[in-house]
Design a protein around this motif. Structure first.
Motif, short mmCIF file in Angstrom:
data_model
loop_
_atom_site.label_atom_id
_atom_site.label_comp_id
_atom_site.label_asym_id
_atom_site.label_seq_id
_atom_site.Cartn_x
_atom_site.Cartn_y
_atom_site.Cartn_z
N UNK A 34 0.82 -1.21 0.00
CA UNK A 34 0.00 0.00 0.00
C UNK A 34 0.85 1.27 0.00
N UNK A 35 2.16 1.14 0.03
CA UNK A 35 3.03 2.31 0.12
C UNK A 35 2.96 3.20 -1.10
N UNK A 36 2.89 4.50 -0.88
CA UNK A 36 2.89 5.47 -1.98
C UNK A 36 4.28 5.52 -2.61
N UNK A 37 4.33 5.93 -3.87
CA UNK A 37 5.59 6.02 -4.60
C UNK A 37 6.61 6.85 -3.82
N UNK A 38 7.82 6.31 -3.70
CA UNK A 38 8.95 6.93 -3.00
C UNK A 38 8.82 6.92 -1.48
N UNK A 39 7.80 6.26 -0.94
CA UNK A 39 7.69 6.12 0.51
C UNK A 39 8.59 4.99 0.98
N UNK A 40 8.79 4.90 2.29
CA UNK A 40 9.61 3.82 2.85
C UNK A 40 8.99 2.46 2.58
N UNK A 41 7.66 2.37 2.70
CA UNK A 41 6.98 1.10 2.43
C UNK A 41 7.16 0.68 0.98
N UNK A 42 7.09 1.65 0.08
CA UNK A 42 7.30 1.37 -1.35
C UNK A 42 8.72 0.85 -1.58
N UNK A 43 9.70 1.51 -0.96
CA UNK A 43 11.09 1.10 -1.11
C UNK A 43 11.32 -0.31 -0.58
N UNK A 44 10.67 -0.63 0.55
CA UNK A 44 10.83 -1.98 1.11
C UNK A 44 10.29 -3.04 0.15
N UNK A 45 9.15 -2.77 -0.47
CA UNK A 45 8.58 -3.73 -1.41
C UNK A 45 9.45 -3.86 -2.65
N UNK A 46 10.03 -2.75 -3.12
CA UNK A 46 10.94 -2.81 -4.27
C UNK A 46 12.17 -3.64 -3.93
N UNK A 47 12.65 -3.52 -2.71
CA UNK A 47 13.80 -4.29 -2.26
C UNK A 47 13.49 -5.78 -2.29
N UNK A 48 12.31 -6.15 -1.84
CA UNK A 48 11.89 -7.56 -1.85
C UNK A 48 11.83 -8.07 -3.29
N UNK A 49 11.19 -7.31 -4.18
CA UNK A 49 11.04 -7.76 -5.57
C UNK A 49 12.39 -7.87 -6.26
N UNK A 50 13.32 -6.92 -5.99
CA UNK A 50 14.65 -6.98 -6.59
C UNK A 50 15.37 -8.27 -6.20
N UNK A 51 15.35 -8.57 -4.90
CA UNK A 51 16.05 -9.76 -4.45
C UNK A 51 15.32 -11.03 -4.86
N UNK A 52 14.01 -11.01 -4.90
CA UNK A 52 13.25 -12.18 -5.35
C UNK A 52 13.64 -12.52 -6.79
N UNK A 53 13.76 -11.49 -7.63
CA UNK A 53 14.18 -11.70 -9.01
C UNK A 53 15.60 -12.27 -9.06
#
Length: 295
Positions: free
Chosen positions: A221-240
């Motif tokens: 649910x994190x808005x773009x450039x929020x900490x929650x958004x960054x955390x989800x991007x980090x998960x997806x990067x490492x998952x890939x």
């Protein structure tokens, strides 16, 4: 393990990851020298079980830093039990095992009070050695690893995408996951300078897809450039990255769009990289399970 020792381990690993990011390197994207070490996930040489979570990043970094020829690891005792030994003077790599347990007195109190027992987190250190640091091990533990056939790897990646049953749209000029409508979109492969990087991007977006409430139920649910958004991007990067390594896919690009946001998250919470790596392992396992239905 004492609380201060747990905190020290969290801090040590987080500081290491932050240092890599500050240098502009992503420690989870192609962290190997293909000429020396096959593209693979780090695993225990005896049990063949893959390491997961933060240990993947720790062992990838150690393997690259010391130029090891494989990602096979074992403990001092495992080396001895296998008939070999760690060479004198070799330094091991510290990894960790995290879990939760219920103290006996808490279980008794919860039973008497008719409630769920509270669990306590613990973090335990282990020291492992690469097989290159050992002598006298049997050939089946030290023999040259056959590289994964990249053609087969792409077929397996196609199977992961197909068998996920995700709504997977190909076309347009952007790659993204739409959580509200629950679909993945990626451009055509021809839009990528290197076709193999299409798979890295596709698996990144499918990493987001695993977090839907009907699947692994991560906070998206994190808005773009929020900490929650960054955390989800980090998960997806490492998952890939974890999925690519498991399939033998060697991407050629290192995306660094979110380094600043990731640094903010990691500096604010020394456990963030542990949580993200754990979630990424679960996402990769979810996707790889999807690929088992077909060859």
């Amino acid at each position: 393990m004492a609380k201060t020792e747990r905190s020290s381990l969290y801090g040590e690993v987080t500081a290491r990851i932050i240092a890599e990011l500050e240098e502009g390197r992503l420690p989870w994207v192609q962290p190997w020298d293909a000429a020396k070490c096959p593209c693979t996930m780090p695993h225990n040489a005896v049990s063949t079980r893959n390491y997961s979570g933060i240990n993947v990043l720790i062992l990838w970094a150690a393997g690259l830093g010391q130029g090891f020829g494989s990602q096979r690891w074992l403990t001092y005792k495992q080396a001895e039990k296998a008939g070999g030994h760690v060479r004198r003077g070799e330094l091991g790599t510290v990894i960790c095992y995290a879990d939760r347990f219920t103290p006996r007195d808490e279980a008794e109190r919860a039973g008497n009070e008719d409630r769920e027992a509270r669990t306590v987190a613990f973090l335990k250190r282990f020291t492992v050695f690469n097989v290159d640091q050992c002598e006298g091990l049997p050939d089946d533990l030290t023999g040259t690893q056959a590289p994964i056939d990249p053609v087969l790897a792409v077929e397996q990646a196609d199977a992961v995408i197909r068998n996920s049953d995700a709504e997977f749209r190909v076309g347009g000029g952007e790659a993204y996951y739409a959580p509200g409508q629950d679909f993945v979109a990626v451009p055509h492969q021809i839009a990528f300078h290197a076709g193999i990087d299409w798979y890295r991007t596709a698996l990144h977006e499918l990493g987001h897809w695993t977090g839907h409430s009907s699947r692994l139920n991560r906070d998206q649910t994190g808005a773009f450039r929020s900490a929650a958004y960054a955390r989800e991007e980090l998960v997806a990067e490492m998952a890939s990255a974890f999925t690519c390594a498991s399939l033998g896919i060697q991407p050629t690009v290192r995306h660094a769009d979110y380094i600043g946001a990731w640094l903010e998250v990691l500096r604010a919470d020394e456990k963030a990289i542990f949580r993200a790596a754990s979630a990424a392992s679960k996402a990769a396992d979810y996707l790889l399970g999807s690929g088992e239905g077909e060859a």
